[in-house]
Motif scaffolding. Structure first.
Motif, PDB file in Angstrom:
ATOM      1  N   ASP A  77       8.857  34.780 -26.543  1.00  0.00           N
ATOM      2  CA  ASP A  77       8.320  33.510 -27.034  1.00  0.00           C
ATOM      3  C   ASP A  77       9.473  32.768 -27.694  1.00  0.00           C
ATOM      4  OD1 ASP A  77       6.509  31.497 -27.612  1.00  0.00           O
ATOM      5  OD2 ASP A  77       5.943  32.385 -29.534  1.00  0.00           O
ATOM      6  N   PHE A  78       9.978  31.760 -26.979  1.00  0.00           N
ATOM      7  CA  PHE A  78      11.120  31.003 -27.502  1.00  0.00           C
ATOM      8  C   PHE A  78      10.626  29.959 -28.508  1.00  0.00           C
ATOM      9  CE2 PHE A  78      13.833  27.288 -27.509  1.00  0.00           C
ATOM     10  CZ  PHE A  78      14.981  27.863 -28.019  1.00  0.00           C
ATOM     11  N   ALA A  79      11.376  29.811 -29.612  1.00  0.00           N
ATOM     12  CA  ALA A  79      10.990  28.907 -30.713  1.00  0.00           C
ATOM     13  C   ALA A  79       9.612  29.322 -31.224  1.00  0.00           C
ATOM     14  CB  ALA A  79      11.024  27.444 -30.278  1.00  0.00           C
ATOM     15  N   SER A 116      18.109  17.079 -38.014  1.00  0.00           N
ATOM     16  CA  SER A 116      18.045  17.582 -36.639  1.00  0.00           C
ATOM     17  C   SER A 116      16.808  18.468 -36.483  1.00  0.00           C
ATOM     18  CB  SER A 116      19.298  18.388 -36.303  1.00  0.00           C
ATOM     19  OG  SER A 116      19.214  19.652 -36.914  1.00  0.00           O
ATOM     20  N   TYR A 117      16.355  18.606 -35.238  1.00  0.00           N
ATOM     21  CA  TYR A 117      15.154  19.416 -35.014  1.00  0.00           C
ATOM     22  C   TYR A 117      15.416  20.883 -35.372  1.00  0.00           C
ATOM     23  CZ  TYR A 117      10.644  20.589 -33.052  1.00  0.00           C
ATOM     24  OH  TYR A 117       9.346  21.017 -32.902  1.00  0.00           O
ATOM     25  N   SER A 118      16.647  21.320 -35.162  1.00  0.00           N
ATOM     26  CA  SER A 118      16.998  22.709 -35.498  1.00  0.00           C
ATOM     27  C   SER A 118      16.875  22.964 -36.994  1.00  0.00           C
ATOM     28  CB  SER A 118      18.434  23.015 -35.079  1.00  0.00           C
ATOM     29  OG  SER A 118      18.603  22.738 -33.740  1.00  0.00           O
ATOM     30  N   SER A 150       3.660  23.548 -44.480  1.00  0.00           N
ATOM     31  CA  SER A 150       2.704  22.566 -43.965  1.00  0.00           C
ATOM     32  C   SER A 150       2.360  22.838 -42.495  1.00  0.00           C
ATOM     33  CB  SER A 150       3.203  21.142 -44.209  1.00  0.00           C
ATOM     34  OG  SER A 150       3.843  20.639 -43.096  1.00  0.00           O
ATOM     35  N   TYR A 151       3.217  23.557 -41.778  1.00  0.00           N
ATOM     36  CA  TYR A 151       2.910  23.842 -40.369  1.00  0.00           C
ATOM     37  C   TYR A 151       1.612  24.642 -40.246  1.00  0.00           C
ATOM     38  CZ  TYR A 151       3.616  24.634 -35.438  1.00  0.00           C
ATOM     39  OH  TYR A 151       3.442  24.628 -34.069  1.00  0.00           O
ATOM     40  N   ASP A 152       1.503  25.697 -41.018  1.00  0.00           N
ATOM     41  CA  ASP A 152       0.280  26.512 -40.937  1.00  0.00           C
ATOM     42  C   ASP A 152      -0.873  25.911 -41.748  1.00  0.00           C
ATOM     43  OD1 ASP A 152       1.412  28.241 -39.206  1.00  0.00           O
ATOM     44  OD2 ASP A 152       1.307  30.010 -40.495  1.00  0.00           O
TER      45      ASP A 152
HETATM   46  C1  LIG Z   1       6.718  22.856 -33.926  1.00  0.00           C
HETATM   47  S1  LIG Z   1       7.426  24.425 -34.148  1.00  0.00           S
HETATM   48  C2  LIG Z   1       6.589  25.352 -32.894  1.00  0.00           C
HETATM   49  C3  LIG Z   1       6.455  26.803 -33.224  1.00  0.00           C
HETATM   50  C4  LIG Z   1       5.649  27.623 -32.224  1.00  0.00           C
HETATM   51  N1  LIG Z   1       6.259  27.635 -30.915  1.00  0.00           N
HETATM   52  C5  LIG Z   1       4.238  27.096 -32.120  1.00  0.00           C
HETATM   53  O1  LIG Z   1       3.901  26.498 -31.086  1.00  0.00           O
HETATM   54  O2  LIG Z   1       3.465  27.243 -33.063  1.00  0.00           O
HETATM   55  C6  LIG Z   1       9.035  24.235 -33.448  1.00  0.00           C
HETATM   56  C7  LIG Z   1       9.924  25.435 -33.668  1.00  0.00           C
HETATM   57  O3  LIG Z   1      11.143  25.251 -32.934  1.00  0.00           O
HETATM   58  C8  LIG Z   1      12.166  25.868 -33.703  1.00  0.00           C
HETATM   59  N2  LIG Z   1      13.459  25.370 -33.234  1.00  0.00           N
HETATM   60  C9  LIG Z   1      13.982  24.137 -33.370  1.00  0.00           C
HETATM   61  N3  LIG Z   1      15.190  24.081 -32.792  1.00  0.00           N
HETATM   62  C10 LIG Z   1      15.437  25.314 -32.286  1.00  0.00           C
HETATM   63  C11 LIG Z   1      16.505  25.893 -31.558  1.00  0.00           C
HETATM   64  N4  LIG Z   1      17.583  25.183 -31.231  1.00  0.00           N
HETATM   65  N5  LIG Z   1      16.420  27.197 -31.191  1.00  0.00           N
HETATM   66  C12 LIG Z   1      15.313  27.921 -31.506  1.00  0.00           C
HETATM   67  N6  LIG Z   1      14.274  27.443 -32.202  1.00  0.00           N
HETATM   68  C13 LIG Z   1      14.332  26.153 -32.571  1.00  0.00           C
HETATM   69  C14 LIG Z   1      11.835  25.469 -35.123  1.00  0.00           C
HETATM   70  O4  LIG Z   1      12.501  26.252 -36.071  1.00  0.00           O
HETATM   71  C15 LIG Z   1      10.328  25.633 -35.126  1.00  0.00           C
HETATM   72  O5  LIG Z   1       9.950  26.909 -35.543  1.00  0.00           O
END
Ligand SMILES: C[S@@+](CC[C@H](N)C(=O)[O-])C[C@H]1O[C@@H](n2cnc3c(N)ncnc32)[C@H](O)[C@@H]1O
Length: 250
Positions: free
Chosen positions: A58-60, A4-6, A17-19
């Motif tokens: 800043d969400f997520a 799942s994306y979460s 790998s993200y950074d």
């Molecule tokens: C691709 S990253 C983007 C991070 C940041 N916003 C950026 O643009 O660099 C996606 C982020 O969404 C978070 N995420 C995924 N599902 C989520 C949820 N249900 N609630 C909060 N964060 C969530 C992940 O943990 C991850 O850190």
């Protein structure tokens, strides 16, 4: 099994790998962020000038890329993400922001105050469609009415010049097995989702018109220059790969 994306960014290798790769030096995402960052900062500065106090959520927030750039431009900043490991990196980058780990759908009380600005980057596109609207509705509840702003980013436009390459990869790769995310959303689809979630788009910016493949060829410098000159708030935004929508509650 599909993750799942979460859960995806809870894994340490995805965090690293993200950074180091997605936003590593010379990456396409890093080049787009170079174009996007000043625009975002300008939006915040302009908003700050006409608003007495700006509380930013800043969400997520992930590893804090956006939050670290914006926190000094507002009166108070918070970041929230479901991944403890992503937030651990954000803590090393953010100086002022308060950082929380949690799921705002399972624990809505995590967000208690009203925010003048909510940013949400690189989340909407890849999260499961059934979560998108639920998250946006919760963000709408904590956005200040009537003059708050949601800054929402969709980093894969189905109407961009990158679409044929994505469609080709979708056919070739069994995406569920490879774990590659090849999602796309069109501007119209995004606006419908936003409208249904209680937001009206007041401005739209676009970043990256040319196919990213060019960035991996000797034409890279030319591609960067072209994308730089075409980035921003223009009539061709509906064809940009990376889109930023400025929304007000409606
Ligand atoms: C691709 S990253 C983007 C991070 C940041 N916003 C950026 O643009 O660099 C996606 C982020 O969404 C978070 N995420 C995924 N599902 C989520 C949820 N249900 N609630 C909060 N964060 C969530 C992940 O943990 C991850 O850190």
């Amino acid at each position: 099994m599909t993750i799942s994306y979460s859960d995806r960014f809870r894994q340490k290798d995805a965090v690293e790998s993200y950074d180091s790769k997605e936003y590593g030096s010379g990456s396409y995402s890093a080049a787009i962020w170079q174009l996007q960052r000043p625009v975002l900062e300008r939006i915040l500065k302009d908003f700050r000038q006409r608003t007495e106090r700006v509380r930013l959520l800043d969400f997520a927030c992930g590893t804090g890329r956006v939050l670290a750039s914006l926190e000094s431009l507002v009166d108070s900043a918070e970041g929230i993400d479901i991944s403890e490991n992503m937030v651990a990196v954000a803590r090393t980058k953010c100086v002022q922001a308060r950082l929380l780990v949690g799921d705002i759908l399972a624990s809505p009380e995590l967000l208690q105050k009203k925010y003048e600005v909510i940013s949400c980057f690189r989340f909407l596109l890849n999260v499961e469609p059934e979560i998108r609207g639920r998250v946006l509705h919760r963000l709408r509840e904590v956005l200040r009415v009537p003059d708050g702003r949601l800054l929402v980013n969709v980093h894969g436009n189905a109407r961009s010049l990158r679409h044929p390459a994505i469609a080709w990869r979708r056919r070739r790769e069994r995406t569920e097995k490879s774990g590659t995310m090849l999602n796309e959303m069109s501007p119209a689809e995004t606006k419908t989702l936003l409208r249904e979630s209680g937001f009206q788009v007041v401005r739209q910016f676009g970043f990256g018109i040319l196919p990213p493949t060019l960035y991996r060829t000797p034409l890279r410098r030319l591609a960067v220059a072209v994308d730089q000159s075409l980035a921003g708030d223009h009539w061709w935004n509906d064809w940009s790969i990376d889109m930023l929508f400025v929304c007000r509650p409606c």
